[in-house]
Design a protein around this motif. Structure first.
Motif, PDB file in Angstrom:
ATOM      1  N   GLN A  99       0.825  -1.206   0.000  1.00 55.66           N
ATOM      2  CA  GLN A  99       0.000   0.000   0.000  1.00 55.66           C
ATOM      3  C   GLN A  99       0.865   1.263   0.000  1.00 55.66           C
ATOM      4  O   GLN A  99       0.516   2.253  -0.647  1.00 55.66           O
ATOM      5  N   GLU A 100       2.004   1.214   0.679  1.00 53.52           N
ATOM      6  CA  GLU A 100       2.892   2.375   0.697  1.00 53.52           C
ATOM      7  C   GLU A 100       3.435   2.643  -0.709  1.00 53.52           C
ATOM      8  O   GLU A 100       3.457   3.782  -1.173  1.00 53.52           O
ATOM      9  N   ASN A 102       2.048   1.842  -3.501  1.00 57.57           N
ATOM     10  CA  ASN A 102       0.934   2.266  -4.361  1.00 57.57           C
ATOM     11  C   ASN A 102       0.263   3.550  -3.867  1.00 57.57           C
ATOM     12  O   ASN A 102      -0.766   3.952  -4.418  1.00 57.57           O
ATOM     13  N   LYS A 103       0.831   4.143  -2.819  1.00 53.55           N
ATOM     14  CA  LYS A 103       0.262   5.352  -2.210  1.00 53.55           C
ATOM     15  C   LYS A 103      -1.207   5.162  -1.824  1.00 53.55           C
ATOM     16  O   LYS A 103      -2.053   6.039  -1.995  1.00 53.55           O
ATOM     17  N   GLY A 104      -1.465   3.972  -1.263  1.00 57.79           N
ATOM     18  CA  GLY A 104      -2.824   3.623  -0.835  1.00 57.79           C
ATOM     19  C   GLY A 104      -3.072   3.967   0.622  1.00 57.79           C
ATOM     20  O   GLY A 104      -2.430   4.866   1.182  1.00 57.79           O
ATOM     21  N   THR A 105      -3.996   3.241   1.213  1.00 53.88           N
ATOM     22  CA  THR A 105      -4.349   3.449   2.617  1.00 53.88           C
ATOM     23  C   THR A 105      -4.275   2.116   3.357  1.00 53.88           C
ATOM     24  O   THR A 105      -4.310   1.047   2.747  1.00 53.88           O
ATOM     25  N   THR A 114      -8.640   4.535   9.254  1.00 52.04           N
ATOM     26  CA  THR A 114      -7.994   4.420   7.952  1.00 52.04           C
ATOM     27  C   THR A 114      -6.979   5.549   7.821  1.00 52.04           C
ATOM     28  O   THR A 114      -7.295   6.710   8.082  1.00 52.04           O
ATOM     29  N   PRO A 116      -3.357   7.132   5.531  1.00 50.54           N
ATOM     30  CA  PRO A 116      -2.533   7.036   4.324  1.00 50.54           C
ATOM     31  C   PRO A 116      -1.357   6.099   4.617  1.00 50.54           C
ATOM     32  O   PRO A 116      -0.802   6.139   5.717  1.00 50.54           O
TER      33      PRO A 116
END
Length: 153
Positions: A99-100, A102-105, A114, A116
């Protein structure tokens, strides 16, 4: 009444001396080590450690004082426990590393919030909001034999 309290204290101290003498005769381990290991009165609880940090925020690792507990914890995460925080992030936030990238959450297992997927944001949340950095600090400052279990109540 006061005399009986003094007598009780004196009797307890005398009994402690006798116990130490018996232990000293039966063990090859140095007395200082045995007293340190067995002396429950010098043990520290995590709860008492946190109260002391709240009263006087101070980093014993580098002798730095903090204005308040939150600033001290930020310092601890950045300067002393980044590696441990990253390990705990990986263990407690599902798919964090993916996720990091992919700049997800990610979602906090403890509170459901939730966030970043950023190391700084998640380390801040985990270390400060849930005070996980305090436990790491406590365990480093007080080896297992110097810790006491927190009393309920």
């Amino acid at each position: 009444m006061k005399f009986s309290k003094l007598y009780d204290k004196a009797a307890i101290e005398a009994a402690k001396v006798r116990v130490v003498e018996v232990i000293e005769e039966e063990s090859d381990e140095p007395l200082a080590k045995r007293i340190k290991k067995d002396d429950v009165s010098t043990r520290v609880t995590l709860k008492d450690f946190v109260k002391e940090l709240e009263r006087r925020p101070h980093c014993k690792k580098c002798n730095r004082g903090g204005e308040n507990l939150e600033l001290l914890l930020k310092h601890m995460i950045r300067k002393h426990y980044a590696r441990e925080m990253n390990q705990q992030i990986g263990d407690n936030f599902a798919n964090f590393w993916t996720q990091e990238q992919n700049k997800g959450t990610v979602k906090c297992k403890t509170c459901g919030k939730t966030l970043p997927a950023s190391r700084a944001v998640v380390a801040h949340h985990w270390g400060i909001a849930h005070r996980k950095v305090i436990k790491i600090y406590f365990e480093e400052m007080y080896p297992k034999e110097q810790r006491a279990k927190s009393r309920k109540g």
